[in-house]
Design a protein around this motif. Structure first.
Motif, PDB file in Angstrom:
ATOM      1  N   UNK A 176       0.831  -1.206   0.000  1.00 16.67           N
ATOM      2  CA  UNK A 176       0.000   0.000   0.000  1.00 16.67           C
ATOM      3  C   UNK A 176       0.863   1.251   0.000  1.00 16.67           C
ATOM      4  N   UNK A 179       1.992   1.919  -3.485  1.00 18.40           N
ATOM      5  CA  UNK A 179       0.889   2.429  -4.310  1.00 18.40           C
ATOM      6  C   UNK A 179       0.484   3.831  -3.868  1.00 18.40           C
ATOM      7  N   UNK A 182       2.050   7.221  -4.972  1.00 13.69           N
ATOM      8  CA  UNK A 182       1.598   7.896  -6.202  1.00 13.69           C
ATOM      9  C   UNK A 182       0.808   9.166  -5.884  1.00 13.69           C
ATOM     10  N   UNK A 213       4.534   2.854 -16.638  1.00 10.33           N
ATOM     11  CA  UNK A 213       4.386   3.183 -15.214  1.00 10.33           C
ATOM     12  C   UNK A 213       3.612   2.087 -14.489  1.00 10.33           C
ATOM     13  N   UNK A 214       2.505   1.634 -15.095  1.00 11.30           N
ATOM     14  CA  UNK A 214       1.688   0.594 -14.462  1.00 11.30           C
ATOM     15  C   UNK A 214       2.500  -0.681 -14.258  1.00 11.30           C
ATOM     16  N   UNK A 217       4.865  -0.377 -11.312  1.00 12.90           N
ATOM     17  CA  UNK A 217       4.175  -0.539 -10.022  1.00 12.90           C
ATOM     18  C   UNK A 217       3.880  -2.010  -9.761  1.00 12.90           C
ATOM     19  N   UNK A 218       3.354  -2.693 -10.784  1.00 10.16           N
ATOM     20  CA  UNK A 218       3.008  -4.106 -10.606  1.00 10.16           C
ATOM     21  C   UNK A 218       4.272  -4.901 -10.258  1.00 10.16           C
ATOM     22  N   UNK A 221       5.094  -4.538  -6.570  1.00 10.58           N
ATOM     23  CA  UNK A 221       4.154  -5.275  -5.736  1.00 10.58           C
ATOM     24  C   UNK A 221       4.443  -6.779  -5.820  1.00 10.58           C
TER      25      UNK A 221
ATOM     26  N   UNK B  71      -2.877  -4.533  -7.528  1.00  8.55           N
ATOM     27  CA  UNK B  71      -1.485  -4.069  -7.553  1.00  8.55           C
ATOM     28  C   UNK B  71      -1.346  -2.654  -8.104  1.00  8.55           C
ATOM     29  N   UNK B  73      -1.946   1.338  -8.434  1.00  9.74           N
ATOM     30  CA  UNK B  73      -2.384   2.481  -7.621  1.00  9.74           C
ATOM     31  C   UNK B  73      -3.685   3.068  -8.180  1.00  9.74           C
ATOM     32  N   UNK B  75      -4.632   6.062  -8.496  1.00  5.88           N
ATOM     33  CA  UNK B  75      -4.405   7.188  -9.431  1.00  5.88           C
ATOM     34  C   UNK B  75      -4.141   6.675 -10.838  1.00  5.88           C
ATOM     35  N   UNK B  76      -3.285   5.635 -10.971  1.00  2.35           N
ATOM     36  CA  UNK B  76      -2.981   5.100 -12.298  1.00  2.35           C
ATOM     37  C   UNK B  76      -4.253   4.568 -12.955  1.00  2.35           C
ATOM     38  N   UNK B  80      -6.093   5.583 -16.433  1.00  2.00           N
ATOM     39  CA  UNK B  80      -6.450   4.613 -17.477  1.00  2.00           C
ATOM     40  C   UNK B  80      -7.914   4.735 -17.883  1.00  2.00           C
TER      41      UNK B  80
END
Lengths: 242, 228
Positions: A176, A179, A182, A213-214, A217-218, A221, B71, B73, B75-76, B80
């Motif tokens: 968390x 995430x 962000x 970016x996604x 992040x993944x 995690x 997984x 965030x 905001x992301x 999207x």
């Protein structure tokens, strides 16, 4: 739809942002764990003049949005500072440690770190508390009956079990934190989401900017998930070998 | 501290420009929360039951789908949906809908696991007894398992909904005029009272979250009582 790949310059922006995200979340997790542990100790303390104010503190930090907390630290908190501190925070300075020097970061970094850490610490404290409460009371009683002092019973009997119980939810809180980092983009901290938004506005390559970016992040995690699995295995092996 | 700025803008904080303009402020926060809570609850229930009833490749696919939304965030995901929904539907999608879709997907992904865990918490004898009475798997799920498992899930739903209320503040990033957005607007206009404004806004969110928690636990207790 995807167009040409992003130019190197924009990839560099994204990875710089990713570096900031990693550094900010790592620092947050370390400090929030220490602070959360201290808050947990106070929260389960006997004297109500310690436990009740902390209970209110935790409730406030857990039940208000991180975004609003960040706005508060960034725009509002300086109201409570003495003038000297306010000036010091806004002025550039550096620490010198021999050949190494650390520049004092701009204020949005300080506010972002403080906001994210206090928010995360409130959740960490409750995870620790749940861990402590999950240990059967007989454990402490037995340790005391064997002649351990209260401190020893805590240190050698209660804590190891509580931490083991709290570890999986704690890792969830670390995820968390990554995430939630962000959200600091809202106060202008140039982390990964901020960078992706910037690249998107400059290039109009939305899929690539948000996609990279996604994925980053993944990836973090997933890495935390694997680290947790590794710790669990190692713990199981250590306990089985006894 | 001078809270007159809050008093002067109180109506704007609560309702936005309504009734002269669009609804905003705390009322819009409440509306966003309510819509996302309903949608995420329904989605979580369906996907959680799916997680319990499917097996093999479809189950793995669903698992990965849920893992992805847990997984990313918030905001992301809002970025999207803000970008993809208009492409998907070929028309402009209002910011409010964008936020509700993003929050429901994330909330639903978390709730699916709570629902699945609630279903797993029932002893296997419930399934066996249902089957022995000649019911099909879906019948057992609907008539025997879910009525018992739902009260177990109430606390997870409440926690998730409190998180949702807080996450509606992120609608700020795409300019939806809910409470946080309105707060920054007033703060930028007045220039001098950010401390008072953000303390007040945090207090309103706090009241919303705590009231939701209290109310839901009261309802949950009443609902769970006859099952015992």
């Amino acid at each position: 739809m995807f167009g040409e790949p992003l130019a190197g310059k924009y990839l560099a922006w994204l990875f710089e942002g990713f570096g900031v995200t990693l550094a900010l979340s790592a620092l947050t997790c370390v400090v929030a764990t220490a602070l959360g542990f201290a808050l947990c100790l106070g929260r389960i303390a006997r004297p109500i003049w310690v436990a009740w104010p902390l209970r209110a503190w935790l409730s406030v930090f857990r039940n208000t949005p991180l975004l609003v907390q960040l706005f508060f630290w960034y725009f509002g908190a300086t109201f409570f500072f003495p003038d000297a501190l306010r000036e010091w925070l806004n002025a550039p300075h550096a620490w010198r440690l021999g050949v190494f020097g650390i520049d004092w970061p701009p204020f949005e970094y300080v506010a972002g770190f403080v906001g994210l850490t206090l928010y995360t610490a409130a959740f960490v404290a409750e995870e620790f508390r749940a861990g402590v409460l999950a240990v059967p009371p007989g454990q402490t009683v037995t340790a005391r009956a064997l002649g351990m002092t209260r401190l020893q019973a805590w240190r050698h009997v209660l804590m190891p079990q509580a931490v083991r119980i709290a570890l999986p939810p704690l890792l969830g809180q670390y995820m968390n934190a990554v995430k939630n980092s962000s959200m600091t983009m809202a106060i202008g901290l140039a982390e990964l989401s901020y960078a992706s938004r910037q690249v998107e506005t400059e290039t109009f390559k939305t899929f690539q900017a948000f996609g990279i970016a996604t994925l980053l992040y993944v990836a973090v995690v997933v890495a935390i998930e694997f680290a947790g699995e590794w710790l669990r295995r190692r713990d199981a092996r250590a306990r089985g070998g006894r | 501290m001078d809270f007159t700025v809050v008093a002067d803008n109180f109506g704007y904080f609560m309702l936005g420009a309504w009734p002269a303009g669009p609804l905003g402020g705390a009322a819009l926060t409440l509306l966003l929360s309510l819509a996302s809570a309903l949608a995420s609850g329904a989605l979580g229930l369906v996907l959680g039951v799916g997680l319990s009833m499917l097996d093999g490749a479809p189950r793995r696919a669903l698992f990965l789908f849920l893992a992805f939304f847990r997984a990313v965030p918030v905001i992301m995901l809002i970025f999207w949906t803000y970008f993809l929904l208009p492409i998907l539907f070929g028309v402009g999608v209002p910011g409010v809908a964008t936020v509700v879709v993003a929050l429901s997907l994330i909330g639903g992904a978390y709730l699916a696991h709570s629902v699945h865990a609630g279903i797993l918490s029932l002893p296997a004898g419930q399934w066996q007894a249902g089957m022995a009475l000649g019911m099909g798997r879906w019948q057992v799920m609907r008539l025997v398992v879910l009525p018992q498992a739902l009260p177990v899930m109430v606390p997870s739903f409440i926690n998730q909904w409190v998180a949702l209320v807080k996450d509606t503040s992120l609608a700020y990033v795409i300019g939806v005029g809910e409470l946080s957005f309105v707060a920054t607007q007033v703060s930028n206009r007045e220039m001098v009272y950010p401390t008072e404004i953000f303390l007040f806004v945090a207090f309103v969110y706090y009241l919303l979250c705590v009231a939701l928690e209290r109310a839901a636990f009261a309802v949950g207790r009443r609902y769970a009582a006859p099952a015992r």
